[in-house]
Design a protein around this motif. Structure first.
Motif, mmCIF file in Angstrom:
data_model
loop_
_atom_site.group_PDB
_atom_site.id
_atom_site.type_symbol
_atom_site.label_atom_id
_atom_site.label_comp_id
_atom_site.label_asym_id
_atom_site.label_seq_id
_atom_site.Cartn_x
_atom_site.Cartn_y
_atom_site.Cartn_z
ATOM 1 N N SER A 20 -4.558 10.209 -0.834
ATOM 2 C CA SER A 20 -5.008 9.059 -1.607
ATOM 3 C C SER A 20 -4.321 7.808 -1.062
ATOM 4 O O SER A 20 -3.092 7.724 -1.042
ATOM 5 N N TRP A 47 0.827 -1.196 0.000
ATOM 6 C CA TRP A 47 0.000 0.000 0.000
ATOM 7 C C TRP A 47 0.864 1.250 0.000
ATOM 8 O O TRP A 47 1.990 1.244 0.483
ATOM 9 N N ASP A 98 4.724 2.145 -13.134
ATOM 10 C CA ASP A 98 4.288 3.238 -12.291
ATOM 11 C C ASP A 98 5.044 4.520 -12.573
ATOM 12 O O ASP A 98 4.611 5.610 -12.243
ATOM 13 N N ARG A 125 -3.621 3.883 -1.626
ATOM 14 C CA ARG A 125 -3.619 2.933 -2.745
ATOM 15 C C ARG A 125 -3.274 1.537 -2.236
ATOM 16 O O ARG A 125 -2.191 1.310 -1.692
ATOM 17 N N GLN A 141 -4.899 -1.728 -8.721
ATOM 18 C CA GLN A 141 -4.944 -1.002 -7.463
ATOM 19 C C GLN A 141 -6.363 -0.588 -7.118
ATOM 20 O O GLN A 141 -7.177 -0.302 -8.002
ATOM 21 N N LYS A 170 -2.417 -2.197 -3.316
ATOM 22 C CA LYS A 170 -1.850 -2.784 -4.531
ATOM 23 C C LYS A 170 -2.096 -4.295 -4.550
ATOM 24 O O LYS A 170 -1.447 -5.052 -3.855
ATOM 25 N N ASN A 174 -9.597 7.981 -2.645
ATOM 26 C CA ASN A 174 -9.227 9.382 -2.777
ATOM 27 C C ASN A 174 -10.197 10.254 -1.983
ATOM 28 O O ASN A 174 -11.415 10.133 -2.137
ATOM 29 N N ASP A 218 1.224 -5.835 -8.415
ATOM 30 C CA ASP A 218 2.264 -4.800 -8.452
ATOM 31 C C ASP A 218 3.489 -5.358 -9.175
ATOM 32 O O ASP A 218 4.548 -5.531 -8.586
ATOM 33 N N ARG A 264 -8.388 0.524 -10.367
ATOM 34 C CA ARG A 264 -7.633 0.936 -11.551
ATOM 35 C C ARG A 264 -6.695 -0.173 -12.007
ATOM 36 O O ARG A 264 -5.972 -0.765 -11.209
ATOM 37 N N ARG A 317 -7.941 2.452 -5.081
ATOM 38 C CA ARG A 317 -7.560 3.750 -4.541
ATOM 39 C C ARG A 317 -8.732 4.380 -3.783
ATOM 40 O O ARG A 317 -9.864 4.348 -4.242
ATOM 41 N N SER A 335 -10.599 1.832 -15.606
ATOM 42 C CA SER A 335 -10.915 2.106 -14.208
ATOM 43 C C SER A 335 -12.418 2.072 -13.994
ATOM 44 O O SER A 335 -13.216 2.324 -14.916
#
Length: 283
Positions: free
Chosen positions: A119, A84, A279, A121, A133, A123, A137, A126, A162, A135, A176
């Motif tokens: 935010s 994360w 990323d 996130r 992910q 994961k 927000n 990864d 996402r 997320r 997404s």
């Protein structure tokens, strides 16, 4: 941001369409360039009027250890773990001239806005060439009604699932699924009608806290050669049973957007970061 479907053009105007690199390749810390973007989107979520824009934009990518600027805007990394991350993200939306919108005719314009907040996130995947992910927000809405001053106009909670995938040496695909929930002040900014703007067909209305929308979007970014990039993005959102359903400014319970852009990298820094991962490019 405001609203994510209109964020598209601002994001394209502030960031580049991202560079592609193999897993073992290092990437420039800075890239500067220019591009041309075209987009079609509703004036605001729930509007029955669309607008289309074509305009040039400067592009910039910065790949810092704590601060990054890329296709998703400006981000500040607070914590990075194996499963994360916690960062600070920002976005925004364009203004709406009420003279050009039938529902808002005679009302104050909607100013340019900024959304800013933390935010989280999670994961799930990864890998070097793929990300999945979830997320969470949470952003404050800041509006420039009297630029450069910014006024606080509420908050937005925006969970988002996402996915991004690198295909070969030329393509990045992504999609997404997101949900939006906002407080009374946020909805009142977009859908409220003050008493001085009320008419026979547009009664007074105050925003309510609650569900805002659910939406899906997809994009593909293509590396045309060493310097040229192109991107296509499209999306759809649903507004059935939203908290502002009774607002006279709410005219349509769904919407879609489309964006196309092409850019060229004009300068790269000698300093690099790496190894290159997805990323560094799109997440």
């Amino acid at each position: 941001m405001t609203y994510i479907l209109r964020i598209l053009l601002l994001v394209l105007a502030l960031v580049s369409l991202s560079a592609y690199a193999d897993d073992v390749e290092r990437l420039p810390k800075w890239e500067l360039g220019a591009g041309l973007a075209a987009a079609s989107f509703p004036d605001y979520p729930g509007s029955d009027q669309n607008r289309s824009l074509v305009l040039p934009y400067p592009s910039a990518i910065y790949r810092g250890s704590r601060i990054r600027a890329d296709r998703d805007g400006l981000r500040g990394m607070l914590f990075k773990g194996p499963r994360w991350d916690l960062d600070v993200s920002a976005g925004g939306s364009l203004s709406v001239n009420s003279k050009d919108n039938r529902a808002r005719e005679g009302m104050n314009d909607l100013g340019i806005s900024l959304e800013f907040g933390p935010s989280l996130r999670l994961k799930f995947v990864d890998e070097a060439d793929q990300k999945l992910q979830l997320r969470f927000n949470l952003r404050a809405l800041l509006v420039a009604d009297d630029f450069p001053a910014l006024d606080y106009e509420g908050w937005l909670f925006n969970p988002e699932l996402r996915w991004r995938r690198h295909y070969g040496e030329r393509y990045i695909l992504g999609s997404s699924l997101e949900l939006r929930y906002a407080n009374r002040a946020y909805h009142d900014h977009f859908y409220g009608v003050a008493s001085q703007f009320a008419t026979v067909t547009r009664p007074e209305y105050r925003g309510q806290r609650g569900y805002s929308s659910v939406g899906v979007s997809s994009f593909v970014t293509m590396k045309l050669d060493q310097n040229w990039r192109a991107s296509v993005r499209l999306g759809y959102y649903d507004l059935h049973d939203v908290a502002f359903n009774d607002s006279p400014l709410f005219r349509k319970n769904s919407g879609a957007f489309f964006g196309l852009s092409i850019s060229r990298v004009l300068w790269r820094s000698e300093s690099t970061v790496g190894p290159a991962r997805i990323d560094d490019i799109t997440l």
